[in-house]
Design a protein around this motif. Sequence first.
Motif, mmCIF file in Angstrom:
data_model
loop_
_atom_site.group_PDB
_atom_site.id
_atom_site.type_symbol
_atom_site.label_atom_id
_atom_site.label_comp_id
_atom_site.label_asym_id
_atom_site.label_seq_id
_atom_site.Cartn_x
_atom_site.Cartn_y
_atom_site.Cartn_z
ATOM 1 N N HIS A 1 0.838 -1.202 0.000
ATOM 2 C CA HIS A 1 0.000 0.000 0.000
ATOM 3 C C HIS A 1 0.870 1.248 0.000
ATOM 4 O O HIS A 1 0.611 2.211 -0.748
ATOM 5 N N SER B 1 0.986 3.965 -3.075
ATOM 6 C CA SER B 1 0.635 5.366 -2.838
ATOM 7 C C SER B 1 1.752 6.298 -3.290
ATOM 8 O O SER B 1 1.496 7.353 -3.890
ATOM 9 N N ALA C 1 -4.760 -3.835 -1.044
ATOM 10 C CA ALA C 1 -3.882 -2.754 -0.576
ATOM 11 C C ALA C 1 -3.276 -1.991 -1.748
ATOM 12 O O ALA C 1 -3.152 -0.759 -1.713
ATOM 13 N N HIS C 2 -2.896 -2.705 -2.787
ATOM 14 C CA HIS C 2 -2.292 -2.087 -3.966
ATOM 15 C C HIS C 2 -3.269 -1.117 -4.640
ATOM 16 O O HIS C 2 -2.926 0.040 -4.917
ATOM 17 N N GLN D 1 -5.970 0.214 -3.388
ATOM 18 C CA GLN D 1 -6.287 1.325 -2.487
ATOM 19 C C GLN D 1 -5.174 2.366 -2.498
ATOM 20 O O GLN D 1 -5.435 3.572 -2.437
ATOM 21 N N GLY D 2 -3.926 1.919 -2.574
ATOM 22 C CA GLY D 2 -2.817 2.857 -2.664
ATOM 23 C C GLY D 2 -2.820 3.635 -3.965
ATOM 24 O O GLY D 2 -2.586 4.842 -3.981
#
Length: 308
Positions: A259, A263, A296-297, A299-300
């Motif tokens: 994440h 980001s 997570a990827h 979302q980042g």
Amino acid sequence: MRVYSHPACLAHVPGAGHPECPARLDAVAGALRAALPKLDWQLAPAATREQIGRVHSAELIATVLDTVVSETIRLDADTALSPDSAEAALRAAGAGTAAVDWVLAGKHRRAFCAVRPPGHHATQRTAMGFCLFNSIAIAAAHALKAHGLERVSIVDFDVHHGNGTQDIFQRDRRVQYLSSHQIPLYPGTGRSDEHGVGNIHNAELPPGSGAAVFRAVWTNTLLPQLATFEPQLLLISAGFDAHHLDPLADLKLEAADFHWLSSELAALADAHCQGRVVSMLEGGYSLTALRECSVAHLQGLARAASTQ
């Protein structure tokens, strides 16, 4: 954010007990649909032979697409063709080219390709390391040829070095390749002194490395190199086998680390290439880690409201 996938990618079956199994894609797709219900899912088209031929030899294309397969055929100890592998490989590569077209059209700025087989080990002439065609390389070549881009960056955080991607672009100054990966580990390439024509940047991670080492090499070395290049498009080989649960490697990352890097990459894309990012699934062989890290990827990557 748009996601490209296709049921044909589930039909590639490299053999009983093989770690690169259809359940991997089921795990990723199921986790993304549950956690991110607003994703725009699209069927991946089939790549054309012309698109594939920009990075692969005619002999490799013929092997993958024209071999008559009635049961699984081994191309090497790790890589296989099953009766439906050709269509899976075409759809995986086509997802990348379609995603490039989509983000460069300017309507949205992020896309993810939930596909298999993976691609980053496939060289110009050789299928290897579970990979048939190098889908991320095909996507990069499509951006250069069809859209006239002059600078494309490929970021690869799979635990294994993307030797195929490096092989294809190591003499092409238009394409920057940046990779962190465990060494020693398959395929035995990716030393920090491999520079191509100044466009190759490899960071070696010793076995047992965790978040501190991983984040340091990206913060201090690879992300600054990416920013200096000022790409017009960012492509990501998103392998999640550096997670501590993965059975094929020995790094100690958590979903939070993926994440964080995603980001950071989104921020650099916003600053240098109008936020245009195409990410493609590569490795990752723990189903639990795949579920956690794929969410997570994305979302980042979706850090800015304008990318939704």
